[in-house]
Each structure stands twice: as C-alpha cells, then as structure tokens.
Write a protein that holds these residues in place. Sequence first.
Motif, PDB file in Angstrom:
ATOM      1  N   UNK A  91       0.824  -1.211   0.000  1.00  9.93           N
ATOM      2  CA  UNK A  91       0.000   0.000   0.000  1.00  9.93           C
ATOM      3  C   UNK A  91       0.853   1.255   0.000  1.00  9.93           C
ATOM      4  N   UNK A  92       2.001   1.173   0.648  1.00 12.83           N
ATOM      5  CA  UNK A  92       2.929   2.313   0.634  1.00 12.83           C
ATOM      6  C   UNK A  92       3.348   2.635  -0.794  1.00 12.83           C
ATOM      7  N   UNK A  93       3.539   1.572  -1.569  1.00 16.73           N
ATOM      8  CA  UNK A  93       3.908   1.783  -2.982  1.00 16.73           C
ATOM      9  C   UNK A  93       2.806   2.535  -3.718  1.00 16.73           C
ATOM     10  N   UNK A  94       1.582   2.331  -3.243  1.00 20.90           N
ATOM     11  CA  UNK A  94       0.453   3.033  -3.866  1.00 20.90           C
ATOM     12  C   UNK A  94       0.240   4.406  -3.239  1.00 20.90           C
ATOM     13  N   UNK A  95       1.145   4.785  -2.354  1.00 26.82           N
ATOM     14  CA  UNK A  95       1.074   6.125  -1.755  1.00 26.82           C
ATOM     15  C   UNK A  95       0.180   6.225  -0.534  1.00 26.82           C
ATOM     16  N   UNK A  96      -0.287   5.070  -0.023  1.00 23.28           N
ATOM     17  CA  UNK A  96      -1.145   5.131   1.161  1.00 23.28           C
ATOM     18  C   UNK A  96      -0.261   5.157   2.413  1.00 23.28           C
ATOM     19  N   UNK A  97      -0.475   6.195   3.207  1.00 23.02           N
ATOM     20  CA  UNK A  97       0.379   6.344   4.392  1.00 23.02           C
ATOM     21  C   UNK A  97      -0.227   5.569   5.570  1.00 23.02           C
TER      22      UNK A  97
END
Lengths: 393, 411
Positions: free
Chosen positions: B299-305
């Motif tokens: 999810x971090x790769x998708x920009x979700x913090x």
Amino acid sequence: MGQLFAVEVIYRGVFQKTLAKNITRDIVLAAHNEGKLGISFGRYGDAPERNGIPAKSFAIVANDELTLEAGMAQYEPKQVDLTLVLDDTLCKGGESWAWYGLQPVHHALKPGHTLIVISLEDAPTLLKSIHRREEPYKLGIMKGITSFSGMWVFKDDHTDVRVLGAIAKALPEVFSLKSVEQFINEKLKSAAKVTSARNAFERFTTVPVKAGQGNPEVPFAFEKPGWEDMRSAVSIKGQPQGGPYPDPATGKVGGFRPARNELFKKYSTRTLRPVINFSTCTKCTLCWLNCPDASFDVTPEGTYDANLEACCGCGVCEEVCPVKDCVHMVNESEFHDNKSQWEAFRNDKDAYLKWLESTIEKAEPIEKRSHGFRYRGQYAEQVPEALEIAKKG
Amino acid sequence: MATLTLPVEEKKKGTEQEALITGAEAIAIACKLANVDVVTAYPIRPYDTVMQYISQLVADGEMDCEYIVAEGEHSQFEIVKHASVCGARVFCGSSGVGWMYAMEALTVTPALRIPLIAMVGNRALDDPGAFGVEHNDALAVRDLGWMLTWVDSAQEALDTALIAYRVAEDRRMFVPLAISCDGAFLTHSQALVKIPTAEQVKKFLPAYNRGDLLLHPDNVISVAPQVNEDWVMEIRRQNFAVTEIACDVIREVYAEFEKTFGRKYGNPFFEEYMTEDAEVVLLGMGTLSTPVKVAIRKMREQGKKVGFVRLRWFRPFAGKEIGKCLERFKAIGVLDRDFSFGSPDLSGVVATEVRSAMYSNSKTRPPVIGFIGGLGGREVTVPDVESMTDIVFQAAQGKAQPLTQWIGLRG
C-alpha cells in the motif's frame, strides 16, 4: 429517619444455627404484625460454623423502608438494642475465625440496653465471666438449659418463643406481647407456645449492671495490619519451636511448651475443659500425642498440662487417657480463668487436689457424655424439664 | 524420523549459534539455557511441541530437570506452583481448552506470587474442536494478575522466554507470565534463530531467589491459608502493587537484554512499523504481523500512508505509551484474533482495551475501528489487510464506519 432496632444473637455453631436463625426470623415476623419492616441474617464470615464456634445472627427492624435500608447498609450492626446469648459459656466472650480477638458478649450493646442470657446460673455467677464495660446495661437471665432446638434430631423446647416473650418485655418498642401471640397463632399454630411466650414475658426481669461491674480480664485484641505490612504471597510466618519453662515451685527449667499463635486463641470454642490429676498421670504421652491442636505443654516434671489458651475442649485427651481418674472433662461454666492447672498443682498440691475433687464431682462420666453436651442423652432428658421451667418459671 | 536441529553451543563455547527451529523449539531451548529445574507436561496441540522438544533435550542429556508428565493440565499447573514455592525455576504450558482446564490453578498463582513461565500455544476454544489459533485462551486470565505477552517470531520467542524469567523472578514482581505463540504459524514453523551461549544467559539471568517466601524447613511459613472478608482486599492490593511497577521492570530488563545479547527490541511494549509519517495505523498481536507488513509495503507503494503497531505486552497493558503513540494518527484499526461477545461496541478484547487506554491517555479522539478476523486459525490475507486499511482511511476522512467489522468471513 424512623426508628431502627437491631438485635444480635450470639450462639454456638453449628448446633444452635437453626435456633438462632429461627429467633431472628421470628423477631422480624412478629414486628411485621405491627406494620414494621425488617431483615434477618447470619454473619457469613463466621462460617464454616464448625463444632462450637461462636457465631452471630441478626434481626434488624425499622418503621419504614428507608430507615431499614439505612440499617442494611452495613455488614453487621455496630450498635444493637438487644443482645441475646444462647449458651451461657459464651459469656466468657467469643472469638470466631472472623472476629479477631476475644469479643465480649455485650460489645455492640447500646448503653442502658438489655443483655439476655439463657442460663441456669444467677447474675453474680454470670458476671464473673461477662467482661466489665464502662457503660451500664441491664442483664436479664432467661432460665433454661443450652438449647439445640430446631436442630435435626432435637425436639423443640419453646426456646424461640420464650425469647420472643422476653424481648417483648425488654424492648417493647420492637413489638408487643400481643404481636408475638398473633405471630405464634398464625405462623406456628401452637397454643402451648403462646403460653410459653406469655409466661416468659411475665417472668422476665433484669438486674442493672453498673459501670465497671463484671470480669476484670482485658479481652485480648489486635490491630489488623495494612497491606504493606502484611507478608506477601498469602503466606504466614510459622511459629518458632517453643522450649522449656520453669517449675514455679523449684525454679527448675524443663519440659516443652510449643510456641502458639498469639493472635488466634480459639479457646472460646470450648464448652468443656480437661481437668487433670497430675498425681495419677503416668506420663504415657497419649494425650499429648492425640491432641489435635497441640495444646498440651510438657511440664518440667514430664506430666502434661492442657494449655487452656490453646485447648478447644474436644475431649480426645480424656478418651485416650489409659489412667482412671486422670483426665476429666468438666463444663466450662465451672471456670472463670485460663490459668495453668499444673502451676496451681505445683504451688499447693493439697489445695489443688481438693479443688480437683470438688470440680470433677460435677463432671459426668465419659460414657454418658457426648461432645457439646454435659452428658449423652442430656438434651432429651432435659427437654421436659425445660418445658416445665417455661411453664412455671 | 526427522532429526531435531538442536544447537551445539556446549561444543563451541563462547559463540552464538544459528539454528533452523520452530517457535516451540526456541522456547524449549530457552528453558535449557535458563537451566529450568521443574517442567510439567500434558499433551495438547499445539503446545505439545514444546514438551516434545524439552523431553528430547532431557533424553539427549542436554538438559537436567525434573520432567513430570501430569495426568491433566490442572495438576500440571499445580505441580509447578508447588515446586516454585520450594525455590525451583519452573516451566509449563498448554493450549486452548487445556489452558482452561487448568483455570483454578491459573487463578491462584498470581496471589501466591509464583514466577511461573508458561507457553500458551494459542488455540481456538472448543466447541467446535479445532486446532487453529485464536487468542481467547490466554486472554481468559487477563484480569487475574498474570503477565501476558505475544511474540511473532521464533527468535522473539526465545529472547522473550529469557526476558520472562528475569522479569517474573524479580523480587518486586513474582507473578506468573504466559508467552503466547500463535498455533501453527509460530509453534510449528521453523525459522533461523540465533541461540545465545549459556555463559551469556548465565550473566543475564540470576538464580531464582525466593527469599523469605521460600517454603523450606529452615524458613517455616504457611502458604495459602483460608481467609475471610477482612484480608482479601489487602492481598489484592499487593498484587495491584506489582502491576503498578510492571512496565518499569520490563523496561529495565529489555535494556539489560540489549546490553548482554546485543539484540534490540526498542520499545518493549509494542513494535512500530512504518508509522513515522503514517496517517492511519493498524494494530494487532502475534503472527498476523507478517501479512500486515507485506500489505503495508504494497500500500505504501500506492502512496497510502499506513503503518502498523504490533502489541507485544498485553499485561501489563502499557496504556500511557499506547495512548500517546496512537494519538497522532487520524484513525486506528485494531485487528483482534479473538472476540469479546457482548463487550462495548461488540469488539474484540484488544480494541476495547485500546479505546480505554486512549480515553485516558490520548489528547485526540481518532476513530478506533475494531476488526475481528483470523479466528480458529483462518488466514489473514494481504487483501484482507488492504480492505481493512481502506475502511480505516474512510473513518479518518470522517465517513462513519461500523465500530466492529468481521474480516474474511464467508457471506
């Protein structure tokens, strides 16, 4: 706040449990005939009510619900309007495992109020046992034997209704004799019981007990420690071993007295005590070996002295003693202190043996006696006698 | 028969060894290193792996202890209780309904101040009879004075067992401690573990000294008398005093552990993963950390913090630290591998505790969404974690969400 009344009944567990419960229930129900409300309960912390353990039951009566609730908002009443003692040997005070220290029978009695004791003794004799207190009160003796009424195999001897009659006289604010009679007619349905209650009412008298009158002994007491002072891990320090002690006549040190828990003496459980003839003792050790509470001190002479601060009065020593006329169990009401018999024997042998002879005369032979009774069959024999007393006074 | 991969540090003294072992085996080795005196056993899966490993260590002559197979879990825990009062370092454990069968013995150990270390191989409670992991077994003692910790790797299991002895046997503590290992996911899967040397452990772990509480002819005491209503509150208050200082003692021991063994656990009470800049976090205990961490990286790769907080110590519950940690996030999702039927918000146990801790310790009131999943050993999948995270993000954006949601449930 309306008027609130509390009655404390002190009795011997487990023999008198039903009687005490019946009395406190009856008090509430008789008062209810006058529109009063009440509750009746036993002190749960006294349980398990083993053989002879001092225990308590209570009745609380009030004119209205809110006042009753105020009376119920404490575990047991701190002040009572009347105290009833169902066994006169309890006049020496009681220590159940929940009370801590020796509790005088009138510990909660309001000044000027009435202490009723069921006994065949007179007031001066009972006051040798009942502790002194600073506030005056009234002592009323309801003549009778120690009753086990209501217990499984024992017949009803009218003790419960006689108590109600006496209370109607001593504390008329709680209920009148009329209410007692109404209660008996409606609930117990016995004309004989009505007569017993009425007779008890008519005959009940009290004597004033002045401040400072009574047994001068200071009952042993102790403060319960705070949580930081208590040992952790739910553990109790064991007693040290104990050791030899001196002969009062010669000063010679010998024998063995075990160390005992100073905070829990248990002897108020006793209704009988062993009386020992040290001149016939053969030092066979059987009493010492068989005593379930290690209450025998080995004297410097090698005989065995029942330590009366430790003895529960079970009578095993008498049962196992192979010598005729060495150990006799005698009713506790004959005694007014816990002093060492052996020391009395050593200090004045002739006087002790004389005292011994007159004391054991009062003891019933072992084959006739059963524990908690003065002798086996006593209760069945005395019930007619008790009923007669109830009738005639 | 497959051979056990046992460490051989006796042969190579002074050097740390590496071995491929399960979580249960790691705890068995910790018992050996801690020189445990009395071990009691009674088989129930998945705990029984640890008793098998210990019995093999004893049979192989690598470990010297009294190894007693009891006739049931109740006796199993009673025996170690008594041995501990007599000064023995003890170990036992159980799983699921076995742990519940020992319940009476479990309840008395904290008041008697027994530093018993137990492994709970977490298992669903019957019925239905099932082998898979659920945390309700160990959690059943959460209010009774036990310390409870959850580990998520074999290495952490070994290290925590050593830490556990030092914490529990600290004279200020003397309370039982259960190390929870998720059934199957940890008890039965092998990983590479660094095994410290006996010398290191000896340095770290002083001998168990029961002092004035030792039941011994030279120290005559009576333990566990019957009391009435006038003594119980003081006895409970004494146990409460343990919980008051438990977090401080644990902190001290982790610092000592780091000094002796060089492995760092940071904050002893919980592990934070990618929380520095996180807007929302998930929180949970045990081995579900693996799919959660994988999902978070995705999810971090998708920009979700999004970050993750893995709770290590449930008792003591480090309320202050957790309240302070969580107050900076916009929403929190708590994943419970347990249930607390009828609880406030009908949540799991951990979610309820987290809300409670935040109420008194956090400056903010972010929404706390409870998730119940992975029960009975069901896999918590990466997509599960992603959908939970989406829900938590929606809560963070002010969109009302049900306070408790079941994840991975067939509809």
